[in-house]
Design a protein around this motif. Structure first.
Motif, short mmCIF file in Angstrom:
data_model
loop_
_atom_site.label_atom_id
_atom_site.label_comp_id
_atom_site.label_asym_id
_atom_site.label_seq_id
_atom_site.Cartn_x
_atom_site.Cartn_y
_atom_site.Cartn_z
N LYS A 188 -55.89 3.96 0.58
CA LYS A 188 -56.41 2.98 -0.19
C LYS A 188 -55.50 2.09 -1.71
O LYS A 188 -56.10 2.88 -3.14
CB LYS A 188 -57.45 3.08 -0.10
N GLY A 190 -55.70 0.78 -5.20
CA GLY A 190 -56.98 -0.07 -6.24
C GLY A 190 -56.44 1.11 -7.31
O GLY A 190 -57.54 1.15 -8.55
N VAL A 194 -61.12 2.42 -7.18
CA VAL A 194 -61.35 2.18 -5.74
C VAL A 194 -61.82 4.05 -6.47
O VAL A 194 -62.73 4.30 -5.44
CB VAL A 194 -60.11 2.05 -4.50
N LYS A 204 -66.11 -2.76 -3.35
CA LYS A 204 -64.74 -2.02 -3.46
C LYS A 204 -65.11 -3.60 -2.71
O LYS A 204 -63.74 -3.64 -2.39
CB LYS A 204 -65.06 -1.59 -2.87
N ASP A 205 -65.61 -4.17 -1.88
CA ASP A 205 -64.84 -5.37 -1.60
C ASP A 205 -64.13 -6.77 -2.69
O ASP A 205 -63.59 -7.39 -2.10
CB ASP A 205 -66.14 -6.47 -0.33
N ALA A 208 -61.12 -5.62 -3.21
CA ALA A 208 -60.20 -5.54 -2.22
C ALA A 208 -59.36 -6.72 -2.40
O ALA A 208 -58.25 -7.56 -2.27
CB ALA A 208 -60.35 -5.80 -1.07
N LYS A 209 -60.32 -8.14 -2.81
CA LYS A 209 -60.43 -8.74 -2.40
C LYS A 209 -59.49 -9.74 -3.84
O LYS A 209 -58.14 -10.17 -3.81
CB LYS A 209 -61.47 -10.12 -3.54
N ILE A 211 -57.10 -7.52 -5.30
CA ILE A 211 -55.65 -6.90 -4.73
C ILE A 211 -55.11 -8.06 -3.55
O ILE A 211 -53.98 -8.08 -4.20
CB ILE A 211 -56.05 -5.45 -4.14
N LYS A 212 -55.72 -8.54 -2.46
CA LYS A 212 -55.47 -9.62 -1.96
C LYS A 212 -55.09 -10.81 -2.89
O LYS A 212 -53.43 -10.89 -2.34
CB LYS A 212 -56.14 -10.19 -1.09
#
Lengths: 477, 277
Positions: A188, A190, A194, A204-205, A208-209, A211-212
């Motif tokens: 994963k 991060g 992370v 963590k969401d 993730a955003k 990173i997106k």
């Protein structure tokens, strides 16, 4: 203050600053509730709270806060935009310099950086710059990053590690038009965001955003590739990458070398947190990765990682959780807020206390023997050196011991890269102005260079390296 | 995602999988391992590479179903994809040409022994291997080993080869032949017993350790083992170590750290196996 007032004679009545000595309080979960769940502790400002806090900013002509920021976010400007209720403008001002604001707003040690320099902090609390940054970032999560250049550069750049240093370096280079690929060792992306920092401090969401959004700039992330093992730095050059940034972090936990450290029930903070954060061991309904806490836990260390481990242990059901730290609270390197939060949640602090050995029974931890310390003369770090008080040994009954006394840079790349110079303690040697290593075309930054430090310093290094790489590649022909 | 090209049931408990993994197949050497995650929320399982094919860009893993996560892995078949395969990890086994080497594999430990034996044989070493199991069915890969070594089989119940343990077979063969080195891979008590006898006879012995680990890159330190009085990380310093120096009792104890938690988990969650990601 006199000087400031003079500088502000042109203020009209309407724009009089909010002279409250205190920050607008951050809404947060009650300590007795939150120490049993993994949801975020601090809930974030409302629009009204953010605007109220923003008006505490004096908009200094010579803003000291910006000097304190490792990535030079134009702080008064973004706060002004909040006052104007133009949050999108505020976001664009922040992201002109910082590509991970939702993260920095939550985990930066503001008290020793921007807020530490804020003039409002002289009489009262500084402006809550971190909370405002977080507010803006959370409001504007859906706004994509903007490219600086429409041009497409013909060069491929490889980034090792998708933690804060790597992500920042990748984002900056992608904005400049380069073809960027990040190689990540874990499953994963991060990095420490992370595996290290818990959900209750950094959801963590949200990571993730962020990173997106970096991926949306065109950055490719290849997981499960351990540079130094799956592929070497020299092989990356052979594959056509023209420059490489190493942001492989400080992934080698330190132990104390005291008796009993290999007993069952002794963890490195890295392992304990990775089990909980990356592998989601706190959610056994959905994750088969096990974790052990027992009734009582001692966490050795005084940094953010120690606080994270202690608070995680509490949430996993430990009744007594102790922080064992050899200096006093004043010397603790953890963020002030984390120390406060830990205390509120019922973590007990055993200060001026150092472990001497871990005692076991049938191979499992049973107790930790400690010795009391007193502070002597300042040492090389400028902090007063802790000295043992003879004969003051005592034991704490615990089932688990978590060692959080720091990490060294991961050695895998050093071992397989000829011409890459490192310090004896493992840190990669760089030119501090460019982050260039001893090997041509190879740059490095973050914990891989400094040893365990902060997210924002890693980001600052990633950004500096990106611009140096840009200069290097432009002059390559 | 990593495509599974072939799955073979080697016995009731043990399976082999051939997996497409170009980064790993290109560089891996005998002794190295990979970390496998079968599904999105699955555990990271370290498995020694049992074979590899650089041209076909594949590696082979061989594993025994022991708990929740290996059973979950077994829900995948040929044509399916594994969520993650990372590697190659660890230090390659220190192999060079010798006059004569004895390989000893017990149970599923036979699998990681195979690439080492194959390489030694290709280097021109005369290799003898002892493959052991409780019963005939549990002795795997005999035909593969026969291509590169003289194979002796030992079973506890005598259903195949000699009746007895690998150590019984070892006593026998080291009296007859002179060995420069022994490589022993299998359950901890087996490796310990082999090392005890090898010490007596003064034959250098390497063992391959599989302690609990998460990342496999040196980050968690969960895999620490005491070797010659010093703490080593099996993932980056090993997994192969000088058997004479390994603290096997500690290793065995550390391996059992989650036994109770896992048994409980297996009981309460086995219904979830196969529900997919």
């Amino acid at each position: 203050m006199t000087k400031l007032t003079l500088a502000r004679l042109d203020w009209g009545i309407d724009s009089m600053p909010n002279m409250s000595k205190y920050k607008v309080k951050m809404p947060q979960q009650h300590p007795d509730v939150r120490n049993k769940n993994f949801k975020e502790v601090a809930l974030g400002y409302t629009k009204e709270q953010a605007i109220e806090e923003a008006t505490r900013c004096l908009d200094c002509k010579n803003p000291k806060c910006v000097e304190g920021c490792p990535v030079n976010v134009p702080i008064p400007q973004f706060i002004n935009a909040i006052k104007e209720e133009d949050f999108e403008k505020a976001y664009k001002i922040i992201t002109s310099q910082n590509s991970l604001p939702a993260i920095c707003g939550r985990v930066c040690p503001q008290e020793s950086q921007c807020e530490g320099n804020c003039v409002r902090g002289i009489k009262g609390e500084p402006v809550a710059i971190g909370r405002l940054e977080r507010f803006v970032a959370d409001q504007c999560m859906d706004i994509p990053h903007e490219k600086i250049s429409d041009k497409t550069m013909d060069y491929k750049v490889a980034i090792v590690g998708s933690g804060p240093a790597g992500l920042t370096c990748a984002g900056e280079l992608a904005k400049l038009g380069y073809d960027v690929t990040i190689f990540e060792a874990l499953h994963k992306p991060g990095g420490v965001l992370v595996y290290g920092i818990p959900e209750f401090r950094l959801p963590k969401d949200l990571v993730a955003k962020e990173i997106k959004k970096i991926e949306d700039l065109g950055v490719k992330i290849v997981k499960n590739v351990i540079v130094g093992k799956s592929i070497t730095i020299d092989e990356l050059f052979e594959e056509g990458y023209k420059a490489i940034f190493i942001g492989s972090g400080a992934g080698l936990p330190k132990f104390m070398n005291i008796p009993g450290e290999n007993l069952n029930g002794v963890y490195s903070a890295n392992e304990f947190l990775t089990r909980s954060n990356l592998m989601k061991a706190y959610d056994p309904e959905n994750s088969p990765t096990p974790i052990y806490v027992g009734k009582s836990v001692a966490v050795v260390g005084g940094g953010n990682v120690a606080m994270d481990a202690a608070r995680t242990a509490k949430r996993l059901g430990a009744k007594n959780v102790y922080i064992v730290y050899r200096r006093s609270e004043e010397e603790m390197p953890a963020r002030r807020e984390e120390i406060e939060h830990a205390k509120e949640e019922g973590i007990e602090f055993k200060l001026l206390t150092n472990p001497t050995r871990i005692l076991g029974e049938d191979g499992w931890v049973k107790a930790i023997e400690c010795i009391e310390m007193e502070l002597g003369e300042p040492d090389a770090s400028g902090r007063r050196r802790p000295v043992e008080i003879e004969g003051s040994e005592f034991t704490l009954d615990v089932d688990t011991v978590i060692i959080a006394i720091g990490q060294s840079p991961n050695p895998l790349i050093k071992e397989t890269t000829e011409g890459l110079d490192t310090h004896s303690w493992g840190g990669i040697i760089v030119d501090e102005n460019t982050m260039q290593t001893s090997k041509e075309g190879v740059y490095a930054g973050g914990d891989a260079v400094t040893g365990a430090a902060t997210v924002i310093l890693a980001m600052g290094a990633g950004k500096k390296a990106a611009h140096a790489i840009d200069d290097y590649l432009k002059n390559l022909d | 995602m990593y495509k599974i090209l072939e799955v073979k049931q080697l016995n009731t408990l043990v399976k082999s999988m051939v997996i497409e993994a170009p980064f790993i197949a290109r560089r891996c050497e005998p002794g190295q391992f990979v970390i496998v995650r079968s599904h999105k929320n699955a555990e990271r399982i370290p498995l020694t590479i049992a074979d590899y094919d650089r041209d076909k860009k594949t590696i082979t893993i061989i594993y025994q179903e022991v708990g929740f996560s290996t059973k979950l892995l077994s829900t995948k078949g040929a044509g399916d994809y594994l969520e993650d395969v990372a590697g190659p990890l660890g230090v390659p086994a220190p192999l060079e040409k010798y006059e004569r080497v004895l390989g000893i594999g017990g149970g599923v430990g036979i699998a990681p022994l195979y690439p080492q034996v194959k390489k030694l044989s290709k280097l021109g070493t005369e290799v003898y291997t002892i493959l052991g199991g409780r019963t005939a069915e549990l002795v795997i890969m005999e035909d593969e080993f026969k291509q590169y070594s003289n194979v002796i089989v030992a079973t506890d119940d005598g259903s195949k080869g000699i009746k007895g343990t690998v150590v019984d077979a070892m006593k026998d063969i080291i009296d007859k032949k002179k060995f420069d080195k022994i490589i022993a891979i299998g359950p901890v008590p087996m490796m310990k017993a082999v090392v005890d006898l090898a010490k007596e006879k003064n034959i250098p012995t390497t063992v391959s350790l599989n302690p609990i680990m998460i990342d496999g890159t040196g980050m968690c330190g969960g895999c620490r083992v005491t070797v010659g009085g010093e703490t080593k990380f099996a993932c980056v310093d090993g997994p192969d170590f000088d058997g004479f120096l390994v603290d096997f009792d500690e290793l065995s104890r550390r391996q059992s750290m989650y036994k109770d938690i896992e048994r409980e988990y297996d009981k309460t969650h086995s219904c979830k196996i196969g529900l997919g990601d």
